[in-house]
Design an enzyme around this catalytic site. Structure first.
Site, PDB file in Angstrom:
ATOM      1  CG  ASP A  90     -46.068   1.238 -38.678  1.00 43.42           C
ATOM      2  OD1 ASP A  90     -46.790   1.457 -39.673  1.00 43.42           O
ATOM      3  OD2 ASP A  90     -45.862   2.104 -37.808  1.00 43.42           O
ATOM      4  CB  SER A  91     -44.430   3.307 -42.319  1.00 41.53           C
ATOM      5  OG  SER A  91     -45.170   3.930 -41.279  1.00 41.53           O
TER       6      SER A  91
ATOM      7  CE1 TYR B  64     -43.577   2.496 -45.794  1.00 37.92           C
ATOM      8  CE2 TYR B  64     -45.503   1.085 -45.502  1.00 37.92           C
ATOM      9  CZ  TYR B  64     -44.133   1.224 -45.662  1.00 37.92           C
ATOM     10  OH  TYR B  64     -43.340   0.106 -45.692  1.00 37.92           O
ATOM     11  N   GLY B  65     -47.664   7.765 -45.544  1.00 41.32           N
ATOM     12  CA  GLY B  65     -48.764   8.680 -45.868  1.00 41.32           C
ATOM     13  C   GLY B  65     -48.451   9.621 -47.027  1.00 41.32           C
TER      14      GLY B  65
ATOM     15  CB  CYS C 139     -48.864   0.129 -41.417  1.00 36.45           C
ATOM     16  SG  CYS C 139     -48.778   1.621 -42.440  1.00 36.45           S
ATOM     17  CG  ASN C 140     -54.834   2.067 -39.937  1.00 40.76           C
ATOM     18  OD1 ASN C 140     -55.988   1.677 -39.812  1.00 40.76           O
ATOM     19  ND2 ASN C 140     -54.021   2.185 -38.908  1.00 40.76           N
ATOM     20  CB  THR C 141     -50.640   4.239 -44.640  1.00 39.32           C
ATOM     21  OG1 THR C 141     -50.966   5.097 -43.543  1.00 39.32           O
ATOM     22  CG2 THR C 141     -50.469   5.073 -45.880  1.00 39.32           C
TER      23      THR C 141
ATOM     24  CB  CYS D 147     -52.479   6.663 -38.255  1.00 40.42           C
ATOM     25  SG  CYS D 147     -50.668   6.716 -38.284  1.00 40.42           S
ATOM     26  CB  THR D 148     -50.425   1.788 -35.833  1.00 40.58           C
ATOM     27  OG1 THR D 148     -49.449   2.034 -36.855  1.00 40.58           O
ATOM     28  CG2 THR D 148     -51.443   0.780 -36.345  1.00 40.58           C
ATOM     29  CG  HIS D 149     -46.968   6.502 -36.260  1.00 42.46           C
ATOM     30  ND1 HIS D 149     -47.043   5.582 -37.270  1.00 42.46           N
ATOM     31  CD2 HIS D 149     -45.652   6.789 -36.097  1.00 42.46           C
ATOM     32  CE1 HIS D 149     -45.827   5.321 -37.715  1.00 42.46           C
ATOM     33  NE2 HIS D 149     -44.963   6.043 -37.023  1.00 42.46           N
TER      34      HIS D 149
HETATM   35  N1  DGL Z   1     -48.492   3.904 -38.894  1.00 40.77           N
HETATM   36  C1  DGL Z   1     -49.008   4.130 -40.201  1.00 40.77           C
HETATM   37  C2  DGL Z   1     -50.516   3.862 -40.253  1.00 40.77           C
HETATM   38  O1  DGL Z   1     -51.068   3.154 -39.427  1.00 40.77           O
HETATM   39  C3  DGL Z   1     -48.731   5.381 -40.966  1.00 40.77           C
HETATM   40  C4  DGL Z   1     -47.656   6.338 -40.770  1.00 40.77           C
HETATM   41  C5  DGL Z   1     -47.001   6.772 -42.073  1.00 40.77           C
HETATM   42  O2  DGL Z   1     -46.065   6.084 -42.463  1.00 40.77           O
HETATM   43  O3  DGL Z   1     -47.446   7.759 -42.703  1.00 40.77           O
HETATM   44  O4  DGL Z   1     -51.178   4.318 -41.137  1.00 40.77           O
END
Ligand code: DGL
Length: 262
Positions: free
Chosen positions: A11-12, A43-44, A75-77, A189-191
């Site tokens: 992930d990011s 990453y966003g 990570c979705n992004t 977003c996994t966060h």
């Molecule tokens: N955890 C990341 C996701 O699932 C994004 C967080 C980021 O780096 O902006 O999209």
């Protein structure tokens, strides 16, 4: 006895830990390497070209260094952009994380669903296509949150994060009223599941929060097979691309099934 398989979760930042904990529960016998690309977080805020240019070669280096049996892009992004590139370039099986729009729309009673993700994820062609194909008559509201991933990181790092900051980020998810108001929010977003208790408490009304992590763990088991032995207690590593030494051991242990990551 065969060596336990290595599962690399990427992930990011720390959000992918919410996916890792489900995979650890499903495959406690495996060796885990968790990689947080904190040198490039969040990453966003990056362009699509910058994310592809960063993630595709970095995953190649990580495969060479750790020889994983499977890689999860938690990570979705990133997943909404890089999965095809990764599968084309590398032979290892990959599992991605993309917004759970299909199950959310299938289960919504009010037919009002919100997708809460980074600004990058909600802008993606990939996400728009999921809505086009799977909205199933639902009105889908896309909410690009500028700060929630960083707030989740801060909270896990032990910094004070105020309720009002979280409430402001989630407010646009809650639309309509009476029978026609949002009843389902996709955590794209996994966060965000790191803040689950506060999301539930701060929501203006109760909704179903859809966390894709259990489905991702099932997909990993489909590809690798079920657990082949007892928990592999030594099997956890935490890598930060910034190479900073981490001081999060206590906070990280629950995500690694109680192991202390090296
Ligand atoms: N955890 C990341 C996701 O699932 C994004 C967080 C980021 O780096 O902006 O999209």
């Amino acid at each position: 006895m065969a060596a336990p398989p290595t599962i690399l979760v990427f992930d990011s930042g720390l959000g992918g830990l919410t996916v890792l904990r489900q995979i650890v529960a499903a495959r406690p016998d495996a060796h885990f390497v968790y990689v947080a690309d904190d040198a490039f977080f969040p990453y966003g805020q990056h362009s699509e070209e910058a994310i592809i240019g960063r993630v595709v070669p970095l995953i190649g280096e990580l495969i060479a260094a750790h020889a994983p049996a499977l890689v999860t892009i938690a990570c979705n992004t990133a997943s909404t952009l890089v999965m095809a590139h990764l599968r084309e370039r590398y032979k290892v099986p990959f599992v991605g994380t993309v917004p759970a729009i299909k199950p959310a729309c299938a289960s919504s009673k009010t037919k009002r669903v919100s997708v809460l993700g980074t600004r990058g994820t909600v802008k993606r062609e990939y996400t728009r296509k999921l809505i086009q194909d799977f909205a199933q008559g639902c009105e889908v509201t896309l909410v690009g949150s500028p700060e929630l991933a960083s707030l989740a990181e801060a909270a896990l790092n032990g910094s004070a994060v105020h309720d009002a900051e979280i409430a402001a980020e989630i407010a646009p998810c809650f639309v309509g009223d009476g029978e026609a108001r949002t009843d389902t929010v996709v955590l794209a977003c996994t966060h965000y599941p790191l803040l689950m208790e506060r999301l539930v408490r701060l929501a203006p009304w109760p909704v179903a929060w859809i966390d894709p992590a259990p489905a991702i763990a099932r997909r990993v088991v489909d590809l690798l097979g079920p657990a082949g032995g007892a928990a592999y207690e030594a099997g956890a590593e935490m890598v930060f691309t910034s190479r900073r030494a981490h001081t999060l051991n206590q906070a990280l242990m629950p995500f690694f099934g109680g192991r202390v990551p090296a």
